[in-house]
Design a protein around this motif. Structure first.
Motif, short mmCIF file in Angstrom:
data_model
loop_
_atom_site.label_atom_id
_atom_site.label_comp_id
_atom_site.label_asym_id
_atom_site.label_seq_id
_atom_site.Cartn_x
_atom_site.Cartn_y
_atom_site.Cartn_z
N SER A 37 0.83 -1.20 0.00
CA SER A 37 0.00 0.00 0.00
C SER A 37 0.86 1.24 0.00
CB SER A 37 -0.91 0.00 1.22
OG SER A 37 -1.75 -1.12 1.17
N GLU A 83 2.07 1.79 -3.45
CA GLU A 83 0.99 2.27 -4.31
C GLU A 83 0.73 3.73 -4.06
OE1 GLU A 83 -1.87 -1.66 -5.00
OE2 GLU A 83 -2.42 -0.12 -3.55
N ILE A 84 0.73 4.08 -2.78
CA ILE A 84 0.43 5.47 -2.43
C ILE A 84 1.50 6.39 -3.00
CG2 ILE A 84 0.30 7.10 -0.51
CD1 ILE A 84 -1.25 5.12 1.04
N LEU A 98 0.99 6.73 -6.73
CA LEU A 98 -0.14 7.61 -7.04
C LEU A 98 0.23 9.07 -6.78
CD1 LEU A 98 -3.17 5.61 -5.64
CD2 LEU A 98 -2.65 6.10 -8.01
N ILE A 99 0.96 9.28 -5.70
CA ILE A 99 1.30 10.66 -5.35
C ILE A 99 2.24 11.24 -6.38
CG2 ILE A 99 2.52 12.05 -3.66
CD1 ILE A 99 1.15 10.68 -1.52
N ARG A 144 2.34 10.38 -9.48
CA ARG A 144 1.56 10.64 -10.68
C ARG A 144 0.71 11.89 -10.52
NH1 ARG A 144 -1.46 5.24 -11.82
NH2 ARG A 144 -2.84 6.65 -12.92
N LEU A 145 0.19 12.07 -9.31
CA LEU A 145 -0.59 13.27 -9.03
C LEU A 145 0.27 14.51 -9.19
CD1 LEU A 145 -3.30 14.37 -8.07
CD2 LEU A 145 -2.56 14.02 -5.74
N LEU A 168 0.40 16.18 -12.50
CA LEU A 168 -0.76 16.93 -12.95
C LEU A 168 -0.74 18.37 -12.44
CD1 LEU A 168 -3.82 14.55 -12.49
CD2 LEU A 168 -2.87 15.39 -14.61
N THR A 180 4.67 14.45 0.96
CA THR A 180 3.29 14.08 0.66
C THR A 180 2.33 15.14 1.12
OG1 THR A 180 3.90 11.79 0.96
CG2 THR A 180 1.57 12.30 0.97
N LEU A 191 -0.37 17.13 -1.15
CA LEU A 191 -1.80 17.10 -0.90
C LEU A 191 -2.35 18.51 -0.74
CD1 LEU A 191 -2.21 14.05 1.48
CD2 LEU A 191 -2.83 14.22 -0.90
N THR A 234 -2.50 20.05 -4.11
CA THR A 234 -3.64 19.54 -4.88
C THR A 234 -4.92 20.24 -4.45
OG1 THR A 234 -2.55 17.39 -4.91
CG2 THR A 234 -4.85 17.45 -5.57
N CYS A 235 -5.11 20.39 -3.14
CA CYS A 235 -6.33 21.04 -2.65
C CYS A 235 -6.41 22.47 -3.16
CB CYS A 235 -6.36 21.04 -1.13
SG CYS A 235 -6.53 19.40 -0.45
N TYR A 249 -5.00 23.71 -5.74
CA TYR A 249 -5.16 23.71 -7.20
C TYR A 249 -6.62 23.45 -7.57
CZ TYR A 249 -4.16 22.74 -12.10
OH TYR A 249 -4.12 22.77 -13.46
N ILE A 250 -7.24 22.46 -6.89
CA ILE A 250 -8.65 22.19 -7.16
C ILE A 250 -9.49 23.43 -6.84
CG2 ILE A 250 -10.65 20.82 -6.48
CD1 ILE A 250 -8.94 18.46 -6.15
N LYS A 251 -9.13 24.08 -5.73
CA LYS A 251 -9.88 25.28 -5.36
C LYS A 251 -9.76 26.34 -6.44
CE LYS A 251 -9.29 25.59 -0.84
NZ LYS A 251 -8.84 26.14 0.47
N MET A 307 -12.70 18.58 -1.03
CA MET A 307 -12.63 19.19 -2.35
C MET A 307 -13.17 18.27 -3.42
SD MET A 307 -11.20 21.94 -1.50
CE MET A 307 -11.24 22.52 -3.15
N ILE A 335 -6.12 5.39 -1.07
CA ILE A 335 -5.71 5.10 -2.45
C ILE A 335 -6.78 5.54 -3.43
CG2 ILE A 335 -5.21 3.26 -4.06
CD1 ILE A 335 -3.62 1.90 -2.03
N LEU A 392 -6.80 9.26 -3.82
CA LEU A 392 -5.78 9.81 -4.70
C LEU A 392 -6.13 9.57 -6.15
CD1 LEU A 392 -2.58 8.79 -2.73
CD2 LEU A 392 -3.51 11.07 -3.05
N MET A 419 -6.81 12.54 -8.99
CA MET A 419 -6.17 12.67 -10.30
C MET A 419 -7.21 12.78 -11.40
SD MET A 419 -2.84 10.31 -10.46
CE MET A 419 -3.52 8.91 -9.61
N LEU A 442 -11.48 18.52 -14.47
CA LEU A 442 -11.69 19.95 -14.19
C LEU A 442 -10.91 20.79 -15.19
CD1 LEU A 442 -11.53 20.60 -10.35
CD2 LEU A 442 -13.39 21.09 -11.90
#
Lengths: 86, 182
Positions: free
Chosen positions: A11, A14-15, A18-19, A21-22, A25, A39, A43, A46-47, A49-51, B144, B154, B157, B161, B167
Protein backbone atom coordinates in the motif's frame (compact mmCIF):
# COMPACT_ATOMS: atom_id res chain seq x y z
CA UNK A 1 8.23 -10.80 6.26
CA UNK A 2 4.82 -11.23 7.89
CA UNK A 3 1.80 -11.09 5.63
CA UNK A 4 0.53 -8.00 7.38
CA UNK A 5 3.76 -6.18 6.78
CA UNK A 6 3.90 -7.04 3.10
CA UNK A 7 0.34 -5.80 2.67
CA UNK A 8 1.20 -2.53 4.35
CA UNK A 9 4.38 -2.04 2.30
CA UNK A 10 2.52 -2.66 -0.95
CA UNK A 11 0.00 0.00 0.00
CA UNK A 12 2.83 2.36 0.82
CA UNK A 13 4.33 1.83 -2.63
CA UNK A 14 0.99 2.27 -4.31
CA UNK A 15 0.43 5.47 -2.43
CA UNK A 16 3.83 6.82 -3.39
CA UNK A 17 3.23 5.88 -7.00
CA UNK A 18 -0.14 7.61 -7.04
CA UNK A 19 1.30 10.66 -5.35
CA UNK A 20 4.09 11.02 -7.89
CA UNK A 21 1.56 10.64 -10.68
CA UNK A 22 -0.59 13.27 -9.03
CA UNK A 23 2.41 15.53 -8.88
CA UNK A 24 2.74 15.50 -12.65
CA UNK A 25 -0.76 16.93 -12.95
CA UNK A 26 -0.07 19.89 -10.74
CA UNK A 27 1.15 23.15 -12.25
CA UNK A 28 4.26 23.16 -10.07
CA UNK A 29 5.47 19.97 -11.75
CA UNK A 30 6.95 21.92 -14.63
CA UNK A 31 8.90 24.21 -12.38
CA UNK A 32 10.21 21.66 -9.94
CA UNK A 33 12.10 19.49 -12.40
CA UNK A 34 11.61 16.11 -10.78
CA UNK A 35 12.51 16.69 -7.15
CA UNK A 36 10.35 14.93 -4.60
CA UNK A 37 8.05 17.03 -2.49
CA UNK A 38 6.63 15.84 0.79
CA UNK A 39 3.29 14.08 0.66
CA UNK A 40 1.62 16.62 2.87
CA UNK A 41 2.84 19.46 0.69
CA UNK A 42 1.59 17.76 -2.43
CA UNK A 43 -1.80 17.10 -0.90
CA UNK A 44 -2.04 20.72 0.13
CA UNK A 45 -1.06 21.84 -3.33
CA UNK A 46 -3.64 19.54 -4.88
CA UNK A 47 -6.33 21.04 -2.65
CA UNK A 48 -5.41 24.60 -3.52
CA UNK A 49 -5.16 23.71 -7.20
CA UNK A 50 -8.65 22.19 -7.16
CA UNK A 51 -9.88 25.28 -5.36
CA UNK A 52 -8.38 27.56 -7.99
CA UNK A 53 -9.86 25.45 -10.79
CA UNK A 54 -13.27 25.73 -9.13
CA UNK A 55 -12.83 29.48 -8.93
CA UNK A 56 -11.85 29.61 -12.58
CA UNK A 57 -14.93 27.63 -13.57
CA UNK A 58 -17.06 30.04 -11.55
CA UNK A 59 -15.47 33.07 -13.19
CA UNK A 60 -15.85 31.63 -16.66
CA UNK A 61 -19.46 30.68 -15.97
CA UNK A 62 -20.16 34.22 -14.82
CA UNK A 63 -18.50 35.57 -17.93
CA UNK A 64 -20.52 33.21 -20.10
CA UNK A 65 -23.79 34.17 -18.44
CA UNK A 66 -23.03 37.85 -19.04
CA UNK A 67 -22.28 37.11 -22.68
CA UNK A 68 -25.35 34.96 -23.11
CA UNK A 69 -27.53 37.69 -21.71
CA UNK A 70 -26.71 39.83 -24.70
CA UNK A 71 -27.06 36.99 -27.13
CA UNK A 72 -30.26 36.18 -28.91
CA UNK A 73 -31.16 33.08 -30.81
CA UNK A 74 -30.03 34.21 -34.25
CA UNK A 75 -26.87 36.08 -33.27
CA UNK A 76 -23.49 34.92 -34.60
CA UNK A 77 -22.52 33.86 -31.09
CA UNK A 78 -25.35 31.37 -30.96
CA UNK A 79 -24.34 30.11 -34.39
CA UNK A 80 -20.78 29.56 -33.17
CA UNK A 81 -22.01 27.46 -30.29
CA UNK A 82 -24.22 25.44 -32.60
CA UNK A 83 -21.32 24.87 -34.98
CA UNK A 84 -19.14 23.67 -32.14
CA UNK A 85 -21.57 20.83 -31.72
CA UNK A 86 -21.44 19.60 -35.29
CA UNK B 1 -5.72 13.02 -19.89
CA UNK B 2 -4.51 13.50 -23.42
CA UNK B 3 -5.44 13.06 -27.03
CA UNK B 4 -8.63 11.42 -28.24
CA UNK B 5 -10.10 10.69 -24.80
CA UNK B 6 -9.68 14.32 -23.77
CA UNK B 7 -11.32 15.53 -26.95
CA UNK B 8 -14.17 13.02 -26.61
CA UNK B 9 -14.76 14.18 -23.05
CA UNK B 10 -14.69 17.83 -24.06
CA UNK B 11 -17.18 17.26 -26.85
CA UNK B 12 -19.46 15.30 -24.54
CA UNK B 13 -19.15 18.00 -21.93
CA UNK B 14 -19.92 20.74 -24.42
CA UNK B 15 -22.95 18.92 -25.78
CA UNK B 16 -24.33 18.25 -22.31
CA UNK B 17 -23.70 21.85 -21.32
CA UNK B 18 -25.54 23.28 -24.31
CA UNK B 19 -28.44 20.87 -23.88
CA UNK B 20 -28.90 21.63 -20.22
CA UNK B 21 -28.60 25.38 -20.82
CA UNK B 22 -31.24 25.15 -23.50
CA UNK B 23 -33.42 23.22 -21.09
CA UNK B 24 -32.92 25.89 -18.42
CA UNK B 25 -33.68 28.61 -20.91
CA UNK B 26 -36.88 27.06 -22.21
CA UNK B 27 -38.02 26.23 -18.68
CA UNK B 28 -37.55 29.83 -17.67
CA UNK B 29 -39.37 31.07 -20.73
CA UNK B 30 -42.32 28.82 -20.02
CA UNK B 31 -42.53 29.79 -16.36
CA UNK B 32 -42.01 33.54 -16.76
CA UNK B 33 -45.39 35.12 -17.03
CA UNK B 34 -46.13 37.54 -19.77
CA UNK B 35 -43.05 39.64 -20.40
CA UNK B 36 -41.66 38.88 -23.82
CA UNK B 37 -37.99 39.70 -23.23
CA UNK B 38 -37.58 38.28 -19.69
CA UNK B 39 -36.00 34.88 -19.65
CA UNK B 40 -33.92 34.52 -16.50
CA UNK B 41 -32.52 36.99 -14.05
CA UNK B 42 -28.75 37.32 -14.16
CA UNK B 43 -28.40 35.50 -10.83
CA UNK B 44 -30.56 32.62 -12.01
CA UNK B 45 -28.62 32.38 -15.22
CA UNK B 46 -25.29 32.34 -13.38
CA UNK B 47 -26.50 29.61 -11.08
CA UNK B 48 -27.91 27.65 -13.99
CA UNK B 49 -24.63 27.82 -15.91
CA UNK B 50 -22.58 26.74 -12.92
CA UNK B 51 -24.77 23.79 -12.08
CA UNK B 52 -25.08 22.89 -15.77
CA UNK B 53 -21.30 22.90 -16.08
CA UNK B 54 -20.86 20.54 -13.14
CA UNK B 55 -23.65 18.23 -14.21
CA UNK B 56 -22.40 18.24 -17.80
CA UNK B 57 -18.91 17.35 -16.60
CA UNK B 58 -20.21 14.55 -14.40
CA UNK B 59 -22.44 13.14 -17.14
CA UNK B 60 -19.70 13.28 -19.75
CA UNK B 61 -17.28 11.47 -17.44
CA UNK B 62 -19.60 8.53 -17.00
CA UNK B 63 -19.05 5.55 -14.76
CA UNK B 64 -15.27 5.30 -14.71
CA UNK B 65 -14.92 7.27 -11.48
CA UNK B 66 -16.83 7.94 -8.31
CA UNK B 67 -17.01 11.71 -8.26
CA UNK B 68 -19.56 12.00 -11.11
CA UNK B 69 -22.07 10.00 -9.11
CA UNK B 70 -21.56 12.22 -6.10
CA UNK B 71 -22.15 15.32 -8.20
CA UNK B 72 -25.30 13.90 -9.78
CA UNK B 73 -26.61 12.58 -6.47
CA UNK B 74 -26.80 16.03 -4.97
CA UNK B 75 -27.17 18.67 -7.69
CA UNK B 76 -26.04 21.95 -6.18
CA UNK B 77 -28.70 24.55 -5.55
CA UNK B 78 -26.18 27.26 -4.76
CA UNK B 79 -22.49 26.46 -5.07
CA UNK B 80 -20.68 23.20 -4.56
CA UNK B 81 -22.10 21.50 -1.48
CA UNK B 82 -19.14 19.25 -0.98
CA UNK B 83 -16.99 22.24 -0.16
CA UNK B 84 -16.51 22.88 3.52
CA UNK B 85 -18.91 25.54 4.73
CA UNK B 86 -18.66 27.33 8.04
CA UNK B 87 -21.43 25.29 9.74
CA UNK B 88 -19.48 22.23 8.68
CA UNK B 89 -16.32 23.59 10.26
CA UNK B 90 -18.16 24.32 13.47
CA UNK B 91 -19.60 20.84 13.49
CA UNK B 92 -16.18 19.31 12.88
CA UNK B 93 -14.69 21.35 15.71
CA UNK B 94 -17.43 20.34 18.15
CA UNK B 95 -17.03 16.74 17.04
CA UNK B 96 -13.34 16.94 17.88
CA UNK B 97 -14.13 18.34 21.30
CA UNK B 98 -16.70 15.61 21.97
CA UNK B 99 -14.22 12.98 20.88
CA UNK B 100 -11.60 14.39 23.24
CA UNK B 101 -14.08 14.39 26.13
CA UNK B 102 -15.19 10.88 25.29
CA UNK B 103 -11.62 9.69 25.25
CA UNK B 104 -10.83 11.00 28.74
CA UNK B 105 -14.19 9.82 30.03
CA UNK B 106 -13.52 6.36 28.64
CA UNK B 107 -10.19 6.14 30.43
CA UNK B 108 -11.77 7.36 33.66
CA UNK B 109 -14.59 4.82 33.50
CA UNK B 110 -12.22 2.00 32.60
CA UNK B 111 -10.55 1.75 35.95
CA UNK B 112 -10.90 3.24 39.41
CA UNK B 113 -8.02 5.62 39.97
CA UNK B 114 -4.39 5.72 39.00
CA UNK B 115 -2.59 7.61 36.30
CA UNK B 116 -5.30 8.77 33.91
CA UNK B 117 -2.76 10.02 31.37
CA UNK B 118 -1.17 6.61 30.94
CA UNK B 119 -4.59 5.04 30.73
CA UNK B 120 -5.66 7.48 28.04
CA UNK B 121 -2.65 6.51 25.96
CA UNK B 122 -3.29 2.78 26.22
CA UNK B 123 -6.89 3.23 25.11
CA UNK B 124 -5.73 4.74 21.80
CA UNK B 125 -4.03 1.96 19.83
CA UNK B 126 -1.24 2.57 17.36
CA UNK B 127 -3.38 1.59 14.39
CA UNK B 128 -5.93 4.12 15.56
CA UNK B 129 -3.21 6.76 15.65
CA UNK B 130 -2.03 5.79 12.16
CA UNK B 131 -5.58 5.96 10.90
CA UNK B 132 -6.04 9.38 12.43
CA UNK B 133 -2.83 10.68 10.86
CA UNK B 134 -3.93 9.47 7.45
CA UNK B 135 -7.33 11.08 7.88
CA UNK B 136 -5.73 14.30 9.01
CA UNK B 137 -3.54 14.33 5.92
CA UNK B 138 -6.42 13.86 3.56
CA UNK B 139 -9.10 15.80 5.43
CA UNK B 140 -9.09 18.85 3.20
CA UNK B 141 -8.70 16.85 0.02
CA UNK B 142 -11.79 14.83 0.87
CA UNK B 143 -13.86 17.96 1.02
CA UNK B 144 -12.63 19.19 -2.35
CA UNK B 145 -13.51 16.03 -4.20
CA UNK B 146 -17.18 15.15 -4.60
CA UNK B 147 -17.88 11.91 -2.82
CA UNK B 148 -14.47 11.88 -1.23
CA UNK B 149 -15.57 11.59 2.37
CA UNK B 150 -16.00 7.83 2.39
CA UNK B 151 -13.03 6.81 0.27
CA UNK B 152 -9.88 5.06 1.40
CA UNK B 153 -6.65 6.90 0.76
CA UNK B 154 -5.71 5.10 -2.45
CA UNK B 155 -9.12 5.59 -4.03
CA UNK B 156 -9.05 9.17 -2.87
CA UNK B 157 -5.78 9.81 -4.70
CA UNK B 158 -7.07 8.11 -7.84
CA UNK B 159 -10.26 10.16 -7.71
CA UNK B 160 -8.22 13.30 -7.16
CA UNK B 161 -6.17 12.67 -10.30
CA UNK B 162 -9.24 11.91 -12.37
CA UNK B 163 -11.14 14.90 -11.02
CA UNK B 164 -8.26 17.32 -11.62
CA UNK B 165 -7.80 16.10 -15.18
CA UNK B 166 -11.46 16.60 -15.96
CA UNK B 167 -11.69 19.95 -14.19
CA UNK B 168 -8.87 20.99 -16.48
CA UNK B 169 -10.90 20.01 -19.51
CA UNK B 170 -13.96 21.75 -18.15
CA UNK B 171 -12.04 25.00 -17.71
CA UNK B 172 -10.61 24.59 -21.20
CA UNK B 173 -14.00 24.24 -22.86
CA UNK B 174 -15.58 27.08 -20.90
CA UNK B 175 -12.68 29.35 -21.78
CA UNK B 176 -12.94 28.51 -25.47
CA UNK B 177 -16.69 29.11 -25.48
CA UNK B 178 -16.26 32.48 -23.78
CA UNK B 179 -13.57 33.50 -26.22
CA UNK B 180 -15.60 32.36 -29.20
CA UNK B 181 -18.77 34.11 -28.17
CA UNK B 182 -17.48 37.49 -27.07
Amino acid sequence: MSSRRSRASVSEEEINELISRLQTLLPSARRRGGSQASTTKLLKETCSYIKSLHREVDDLSDRLSDLMATMDHNSPGAEIIRSLLR
Amino acid sequence: MRGPSARAFQQGFLKNLILSLQACGSKARVSSSGSASATMSLQERKRAIKSSADIAMATARGGGARWPRAILASPPSSSRPWKASSPGKVRARSRKIVRRCFRTRRSRDGTGGGDSFARTRSVVSSSEIARRLVRKRTKVLRKMIPGGESLDEISLLQEAMDYVAHLHAQVDVLRRISNAVQ
